[in-house]
Design a protein around this motif. Structure first.
Motif, short mmCIF file in Angstrom:
data_model
loop_
_atom_site.label_atom_id
_atom_site.label_comp_id
_atom_site.label_asym_id
_atom_site.label_seq_id
_atom_site.Cartn_x
_atom_site.Cartn_y
_atom_site.Cartn_z
N PRO A 18 46.14 37.82 31.92
CA PRO A 18 45.63 37.97 33.18
C PRO A 18 44.17 39.02 33.20
O PRO A 18 43.35 38.83 34.09
CB PRO A 18 46.68 38.51 34.19
CG PRO A 18 47.99 38.14 33.50
CD PRO A 18 47.51 37.92 31.88
N ALA A 19 44.45 40.14 32.48
CA ALA A 19 43.53 41.13 32.72
C ALA A 19 42.17 40.83 32.33
O ALA A 19 41.28 41.29 32.80
CB ALA A 19 43.95 42.33 31.48
N SER A 20 42.17 39.48 31.34
CA SER A 20 40.64 39.47 30.72
C SER A 20 40.41 38.00 31.11
O SER A 20 39.15 37.42 30.66
CB SER A 20 40.78 39.45 29.37
OG SER A 20 40.62 40.54 28.78
N ILE A 29 38.94 43.96 36.61
CA ILE A 29 40.35 43.51 35.97
C ILE A 29 40.49 42.06 36.24
O ILE A 29 40.58 41.80 37.79
CB ILE A 29 41.31 44.29 36.39
CG1 ILE A 29 40.99 46.05 35.82
CG2 ILE A 29 42.54 43.95 35.67
CD1 ILE A 29 41.99 47.12 36.29
N GLY A 30 40.66 41.36 35.44
CA GLY A 30 41.24 39.99 35.75
C GLY A 30 42.46 39.88 36.95
O GLY A 30 43.40 40.76 36.70
N ASP A 31 42.73 38.83 37.70
CA ASP A 31 43.84 39.03 38.67
C ASP A 31 44.40 37.51 38.90
O ASP A 31 43.67 36.51 38.46
CB ASP A 31 43.36 39.60 39.76
CG ASP A 31 42.00 39.03 40.29
OD1 ASP A 31 41.83 37.92 40.40
OD2 ASP A 31 41.32 39.77 40.83
N ILE A 32 45.65 37.46 39.50
CA ILE A 32 46.10 36.33 39.96
C ILE A 32 45.24 35.44 40.79
O ILE A 32 45.02 34.21 40.80
CB ILE A 32 47.31 36.56 40.52
CG1 ILE A 32 48.19 37.09 39.37
CG2 ILE A 32 47.99 35.02 41.04
CD1 ILE A 32 49.70 37.59 40.17
N MET A 55 52.49 39.45 34.25
CA MET A 55 51.79 39.88 35.59
C MET A 55 52.65 40.96 36.23
O MET A 55 52.34 41.24 37.32
CB MET A 55 51.51 38.68 36.38
CG MET A 55 52.59 38.06 37.01
SD MET A 55 53.83 37.25 35.90
CE MET A 55 55.10 37.02 37.02
N TYR A 56 53.61 41.50 35.54
CA TYR A 56 54.60 42.09 36.50
C TYR A 56 54.11 43.68 36.71
O TYR A 56 53.34 43.84 35.96
CB TYR A 56 56.13 42.17 35.63
CG TYR A 56 56.31 40.93 35.05
CD1 TYR A 56 57.37 40.15 36.16
CD2 TYR A 56 56.28 40.37 34.05
CE1 TYR A 56 57.80 38.93 35.60
CE2 TYR A 56 56.87 39.21 33.41
CZ TYR A 56 57.51 38.21 34.43
OH TYR A 56 57.96 37.42 34.06
N ASP A 76 47.02 45.56 40.13
CA ASP A 76 45.86 45.27 39.44
C ASP A 76 45.67 43.84 39.57
O ASP A 76 44.57 43.15 39.41
CB ASP A 76 45.82 45.82 37.95
CG ASP A 76 45.39 47.22 37.91
OD1 ASP A 76 44.97 47.71 39.03
OD2 ASP A 76 45.54 47.83 36.83
N PHE A 77 46.80 43.03 39.43
CA PHE A 77 46.73 41.52 39.20
C PHE A 77 46.64 40.73 40.76
O PHE A 77 46.71 39.81 40.76
CB PHE A 77 47.77 41.22 38.50
CG PHE A 77 47.58 41.56 36.90
CD1 PHE A 77 46.35 41.76 36.43
CD2 PHE A 77 48.66 41.75 36.21
CE1 PHE A 77 46.39 42.41 34.95
CE2 PHE A 77 48.39 42.21 34.80
CZ PHE A 77 47.12 42.46 34.33
#
Length: 575
Positions: A18-20, A29-32, A55-56, A76-77
């Motif tokens: 997720p972060a990238s 920051i990458g996210d859902i 993603m927790y 962040d996600f």
């Protein structure tokens, strides 16, 4: 788990870290929600299952593998609702979704650990692994044994509150759970497994699945590395006395109640031992990752002790992966990249003169092998390792940073330090986990279209040449080639996904040739030939038959039937 598990066997799985992956809100920051925005892209590529890495909720000491709450999302996600939207979005498009199951350890910020460390008689004290210090001849306090952390140094952390050490095979902030405690196991099953299955998750990639059962003697590990005190603890921590009992219990109590897939990250063990984890009759896990290919050339106890490899070694690793299930009721996986390993084009191809061609060759290899296929984000466009010119400060991974720090402490005053440092940098630049973690290159705009602001980790310098947008517009690009190969894999799935595998030129150090075939003898064989060198070589078929070319990484106008050009790949059907 249903008896007919073909949806997971036939599948192409795409891993999102997720972060990238894709940032939707401009915080770098990458996210859902970013991942949700790409679901049509993944469906178009030919993906069947999305694997979402942790993603927790987490303090992110080890990029989310340190979980502080199994039932919540790292802010962040996104949110729990975002996660539900991702699950539903996959299902709406006919795709499945699996998540990471990280249950060997939690974060030290998890409520369970906060209770456990609060006092010697806390009811959750025994949910983690605590031991008293030992003292040396000078009376100095020392860890309970000489076990080495996977992230350098001791595998134990001292806690002043109760004057004891807790075991953490990874970072300080990742205390190992005590699976000997049944109450602890039940809490894990409820909060980490059942909670997510009830939300619609279709399975798990099971992190460090061989580590839950520790030998309760906690004896010193044998000396493997003579140049250091702390030693690999595998003898006492990997595939321990009760590991299969724990996996069977998880299956019986939870997995068997749902139609799901499970894939284990078990790590290194002999074939007979490995098959115990994934034999269908034993009912533990459905499949597992074998690391022979991604760790080729490295010491399996320490990736930075790197010796290099020859094509024969590469063939042997592929052979081992394909032969793993031969004559068994087990199933296998195919992968060459993930969040823990460098980019395949930089490791096994030629990312300078033949970047696109050798990427296509490696794609041909991966899509014609037996097992469930896993593709890592950015692999479909041929993302490469980070530039060698980048300083160590650009590397973010705790494993790389700890290793470099330990190296400096040990060798910093040596007369030949600069020379040793250069050698280590060369290896870091080849095998560090960081290479998989730079932001996905979506377009040629600033920050590669990953985010509108500076990302948490620097974007690879080559994003203007290598990105999704330009490749989607080009019918001859690696992305387009991957799409064709995934269609070919589905069209001839019996042959490529289930067919037997035989290498024909094992001793050839330039060319890799193998045959895929079905046991009934009524169908055509697949004949795959890969020139994994910078030289042109003569092409002579090693079997007889009527050859029909169905895939090549060379344009028809440049094609010479009798010569394999550098890094050329071909797939034939042979009657």
């Amino acid at each position: 788990m249903t008896t007919d598990q073909n949806w997971s066997k036939d599948a192409t799985v795409y891993q999102i870290w997720p972060a990238s992956y894709k940032d939707s809100n401009g915080d770098g920051i990458g996210d859902i929600p970013g991942a949700i925005s790409t679901l049509d892209y993944l469906k178009d590529l030919g993906v069947d299952i999305v694997w979402l890495s942790p993603m927790y909720k987490s303090p992110m000491e080890d990029m989310g593998y340190d979980i502080s709450d199994y039932q919540d999302i790292n802010p962040d996600f996104g949110t729990l609702q975002d996660m539900q939207d991702l699950i539903d979005g996959c299902h709406k498009r006919g795709m499945k979704i699996i998540c990471d199951l990280v249950i060997n350890h939690t974060s030290d910020q998890h409520a369970w650990f906060k209770e456990s460390r609060s006092s010697l008689d806390n009811p959750k004290r025994d949910w983690y692994i605590w031991r008293k210090p030992r003292y040396d001849s000078e009376g100095n306090r020392q860890p309970p044994n000489n076990w080495l952390s996977y992230f350098s140094g001791s595998a134990w952390s001292y806690d002043e509150t109760t004057d004891e050490y807790y075991l953490r095979l990874f970072s300080h902030g990742q205390p190992d759970l005590n699976w000997e405690n049944e109450e602890c196991r039940q809490a894990i099953y409820d909060s980490a497994l059942k909670f997510w299955f009830d939300k619609g998750v279709d399975g798990f990639r099971i992190d460090t699945a061989g580590l839950y059962s520790k030998d309760q003697s906690f004896a010193d590990a044998p000396i493997v590395f003579k140049d250091q005190y702390y030693q690999p603890s595998d003898k006492y921590t990997h595939t321990g006395p009760r590991i299969h009992e724990f996996h069977k219990e998880m299956y019986e109590q939870i997995f068997s109640k749902y139609d799901i897939m499970t894939v284990g990250e078990v790590g290194h063990c002999e074939r007979e031992e490995a098959l115990k984890y994934v034999s269908a009759a034993r009912k533990e896990m459905e499949m597992m990752f074998l690391f022979d290919i991604v760790e080729l050339g490295s010491d399996d106890q320490d990736r930075f002790r790197y010796l290099g490899w020859k094509l024969k070694d590469f063939k042997a690793a592929i052979q081992k992966q394909c032969d793993f299930i031969k004559g068994t009721d087990a199933w296998s996986t195919v992968f060459i990249e993930n969040h823990d390993n460098a980019r395949c084009i930089s490791r096994f191809g030629n990312d300078k003169e033949y970047r696109e061609k050798s990427s296509k060759l490696l794609a041909t290899l991966q899509t014609t092998l037996t097992g469930t296929l896993f593709i890592y984000q950015g692999q479909e466009i041929g993302m490469t390792n980070l530039p060698r010119s980048w300083p160590i400060d650009e590397y973010k991974d705790i494993n790389t940073m700890n290793y470099y720090k330990a190296f400096k402490e040990k060798c910093g005053n040596d007369a030949d330090f600069k020379e040793k440092e250069k050698k280590l940098f060369d290896i870091i630049n080849l095998v560090a986990r960081d290479h998989a973690r730079s932001p996905v290159q979506w377009n040629a705009e600033q920050y590669a279209g990953f985010s509108t602001s500076e990302p948490w980790m620097r974007v690879n310098d080559n994003y203007k040449e290598i990105n999704v947008e330009s490749q989607q517009k080009d019918s001859d690009s690696l992305w387009s080639f991957y799409k064709q190969l995934l269609q070919m894999r589905k069209e001839y799935k019996e042959l490529f996904i289930y067919g037997s595998f035989e290498i024909l030129d094992y001793d050839n150090e330039k060319v890799f040739t193998y045959v895929k075939e079905l046991s009934d003898g009524k169908h055509p064989k697949a004949y795959v030939v890969l020139n994994m060198s910078d030289d042109s070589v003569e092409f002579k078929p090693l079997i007889d038959g009527d050859f029909k070319l169905i895939s090549s990484n060379v344009k028809a106008v440049d094609y010479d039937e009798k010569v394999l050009t550098s890094w050329e790949s071909r797939v034939y059907l042979v009657n």
